[in-house]
Design an enzyme around this catalytic site. Structure first.
Site, mmCIF file in Angstrom:
data_model
loop_
_atom_site.group_PDB
_atom_site.id
_atom_site.type_symbol
_atom_site.label_atom_id
_atom_site.label_comp_id
_atom_site.label_asym_id
_atom_site.label_seq_id
_atom_site.Cartn_x
_atom_site.Cartn_y
_atom_site.Cartn_z
ATOM 1 N N ASN A 28 0.799 -1.229 0.000
ATOM 2 C CA ASN A 28 0.000 0.000 0.000
ATOM 3 C C ASN A 28 0.828 1.274 0.000
ATOM 4 O O ASN A 28 0.277 2.374 0.028
ATOM 5 C CB ASN A 28 -1.002 -0.021 1.156
ATOM 6 C CG ASN A 28 -2.103 -1.042 0.889
ATOM 7 O OD1 ASN A 28 -2.249 -1.527 -0.242
ATOM 8 N ND2 ASN A 28 -2.835 -1.415 1.909
ATOM 9 N N CYS A 122 -15.749 -4.291 -3.729
ATOM 10 C CA CYS A 122 -15.308 -5.662 -3.500
ATOM 11 C C CYS A 122 -16.056 -6.182 -2.269
ATOM 12 O O CYS A 122 -16.906 -5.524 -1.711
ATOM 13 C CB CYS A 122 -13.804 -5.754 -3.328
ATOM 14 S SG CYS A 122 -13.217 -4.735 -2.020
ATOM 15 N N ARG A 127 -17.438 0.787 -1.114
ATOM 16 C CA ARG A 127 -16.210 1.523 -1.484
ATOM 17 C C ARG A 127 -16.490 2.613 -2.524
ATOM 18 O O ARG A 127 -16.023 2.577 -3.646
ATOM 19 C CB ARG A 127 -15.138 0.538 -1.946
ATOM 20 C CG ARG A 127 -14.946 -0.542 -0.884
ATOM 21 C CD ARG A 127 -13.733 -1.363 -1.073
ATOM 22 N NE ARG A 127 -12.538 -0.599 -0.702
ATOM 23 C CZ ARG A 127 -11.306 -1.129 -0.820
ATOM 24 N NH1 ARG A 127 -11.181 -2.324 -1.301
ATOM 25 N NH2 ARG A 127 -10.251 -0.425 -0.482
ATOM 26 N N ASP A 130 -16.998 9.051 -3.868
ATOM 27 C CA ASP A 130 -17.584 10.399 -3.846
ATOM 28 C C ASP A 130 -16.585 11.452 -3.374
ATOM 29 O O ASP A 130 -16.564 12.580 -3.874
ATOM 30 C CB ASP A 130 -18.834 10.418 -2.956
ATOM 31 C CG ASP A 130 -18.567 9.852 -1.562
ATOM 32 O OD1 ASP A 130 -17.760 8.903 -1.438
ATOM 33 O OD2 ASP A 130 -19.156 10.351 -0.595
ATOM 34 N N ASP A 314 -7.032 -3.959 8.112
ATOM 35 C CA ASP A 314 -6.443 -5.037 7.304
ATOM 36 C C ASP A 314 -5.921 -6.189 8.156
ATOM 37 O O ASP A 314 -5.590 -7.246 7.626
ATOM 38 C CB ASP A 314 -5.294 -4.490 6.439
ATOM 39 C CG ASP A 314 -5.816 -3.538 5.386
ATOM 40 O OD1 ASP A 314 -5.004 -2.801 4.804
ATOM 41 O OD2 ASP A 314 -7.035 -3.522 5.166
ATOM 42 N N ARG A 407 -2.028 -11.142 -4.387
ATOM 43 C CA ARG A 407 -2.128 -9.691 -4.631
ATOM 44 C C ARG A 407 -1.275 -8.933 -3.633
ATOM 45 O O ARG A 407 -0.752 -7.870 -3.931
ATOM 46 C CB ARG A 407 -3.592 -9.219 -4.486
ATOM 47 C CG ARG A 407 -4.495 -9.533 -5.640
ATOM 48 C CD ARG A 407 -5.828 -8.830 -5.451
ATOM 49 N NE ARG A 407 -5.620 -7.435 -5.102
ATOM 50 C CZ ARG A 407 -6.531 -6.727 -4.434
ATOM 51 N NH1 ARG A 407 -7.669 -7.256 -4.060
ATOM 52 N NH2 ARG A 407 -6.290 -5.452 -4.133
#
Ligand code: EPZ
Length: 427
Positions: A28, A122, A127, A130, A314, A407
């Site tokens: 990330n 997902c 998610r 805006d 996470d 991933r």
């Protein structure tokens, strides 16, 4: 999309893992620095880049935009950005990489326009984007939305603005931080997120000449100075605190003597505090954590996920595996996403005693014996949690859809097998 599976022979909660696990570069952080290459007129060099699917997707996305991605050595990349000219973000890639949304702002700022599809939601929640759309319009872009996605235009360039984030969104903070570098005048981002990955990105941009103040605080100010130069500059990816946290949880459960190194324990205060509260003994060094089999029983503890430096969402699913092995009732409060407790239903099939109260709250009763199961990874972090459950369980587990795990965790099967886990990849 056909993907591999993992076959796991559980250790039946026996503490057998020993050796050392090196932590890789942070997913990330690095995928945002790759997107930030769009801000550079010439090139960007990156080091300690993990070989994970999200990095490959972001590199493919840059290639589609006209950048040239070259591997300069193991985990080293050079991105030549002098020819970036494509303003449409590739739909196939952005559907598989939600984080591609961070590239939209830099593209809009550099080319004066951008088209991108509705980003894939997902399993962890709706998610929405805006906050992004509102911010781009505040900077002077016009927005058109159709069934194919979003068209943003700013033919005269973007102008710095004051942007208040209704929630301290990580990728929204990063997107406006990058976009503001090419906007005219000053941008102030209020209620900005504080994640270490944002500081890592921002400090690299500052080292290349960007004028940024307030990184790591709720108010970030950026003076737009135009395209940057990356010549003779290299971004070295910071260690992945979520990978490190995932392995620390594994060690707490199954380590005979396991050292997790090349990590930054100061990024994991909330996890370390919670595990110690539960009774886990660990040695915390400057860049390593070591856990041995001198553990007693663990006490149930409550998780409440929160923006950094609170407990990371996470690590909520991996930590829930730990809670199934702690004595008593643990309360899980997932405050960030409304769909991030769905995995608990599958965890119950392993034998965990879980009760989902609503979209944000659940109870886990421990200590329960887990039994191997055949399951499908629904997303990256739940998939990792199922691997942990399979390693703790008695008997055999099969975890499908390993693409999701690949991933964010490089070659996790090979790395865990090296410290004694009975896990192998099958096509
Ligand atoms: C980043 O996602 C991470 N992804 C996520 O990690 C992480 O879970 C999340 O931050 C929270 O820490 C990357 O950095 C690539 P948010 P992000 O915007 O930025 C709402 C992983 O497993 N929101 O901080 O997308 C949103 O719905 C991934 O590595 C809006 O309402 O998360 C959520 O409830 C999963 N409108 C909350 O903000 C918007 O426009 C926080 O999300 C944007 C977000």
């Amino acid at each position: 999309m056909p993907t591999d599976s993992f076959e796991i022979e559980g250790l039946a909660a026996e503490r057998k893992l020993e050796g050392k696990l090196a932590i890789n570069g942070a997913k990330n952080a690095v995928i945002k620095v790759l997107a930030a290459a769009i801000l550079f007129k010439d090139e960007v060099r990156l080091d300690n880049v993990p070989a994970i699917e999200d990095v490959f997707r972001m590199e493919e996305l840059l290639g589609h935009l006209g950048a040239e991605v070259t591997e300069e050595g193991p985990n080293k990349f050079l991105i030549n950005t002098s020819q970036i000219n494509e303003w449409r973000v590739d739909e196939g890639i952005s559907k598989r990489l939600r984080a591609s949304v961070v590239a939209t702002g830099p593209l809009l700022a550099r080319l004066g326009k951008v088209h991108f599809p509705h980003p894939g939601g997902c399993v962890i929640g709706k998610r929405p984007i805006d906050i992004f759309l509102e911010g781009f319009q505040a900077m002077g872009a016009t927005l058109k939305e159709d069934e194919k996605g979003y068209d943003l235009k700013a033919p005269d360039g973007l102008t710095g603005a004051e942007i208040f984030l209704k929630v301290p969104s990580v990728t929204a903070t990063e997107t406006f931080l990058m976009t503001a570098v090419l906007a005219k005048g000053k941008t102030v981002i209020k209620n900005a997120a504080l994640e270490p990955e944002i500081c890592s990105l921002g400090n690299f941009l500052k080292s290349c000449g960007a004028n940024i103040e307030g990184l790591g605080t709720p108010t970030i100010t950026v003076a737009g100075d135009g395209l940057l130069s990356g010549v003779n500059k290299t971004y070295t990816t910071m260690p992945d605190r979520i990978e490190a946290g995932s392995f620390i949880i594994l060690a707490a459960l199954l380590a005979k003597d396991l050292e997790i190194f090349n990590c930054d324990p100061t990024h994991l205060d909330s996890l370390i505090h919670l595990l110690k509260q539960s009774g886990v003994k660990m040695e915390v060094g400057k860049d390593y954590i070591r856990i041995k089999d001198d553990q007693g029983d663990f006490k149930a503890v409550d998780i409440k996920t929160h923006e950094y430096p609170g407990f990371p969402t996470d690590l909520q699913a991996p930590m829930s595996i730990f809670l199934t092995q702690a004595l008593g009732q643990s309360f899980v409060f997932e405050t960030i996403f409304e769909g991030r407790l769905n995995y608990l239903e599958t965890l119950a099939r392993f034998g965990a005693n879980t009760r989902v109260l609503d979209a944000h709250r659940a109870i886990i009763e421990g200590k329960t014996k887990l039994h191997g199961k055949e399951v499908e990874s629904p997303d990256l972090r739940a998939g990792l949690a199922y691997v942990l459950a399979g390693l703790v369980a008695e008997g055999k587990s099969i975890v499908h859809n390993v693409y999701y795990i690949d991933r964010g965790y490089e070659r996790i099967d090979e790395r865990l097998a090296k410290v004694g886990a009975l896990i192998r990849r099958t096509a």
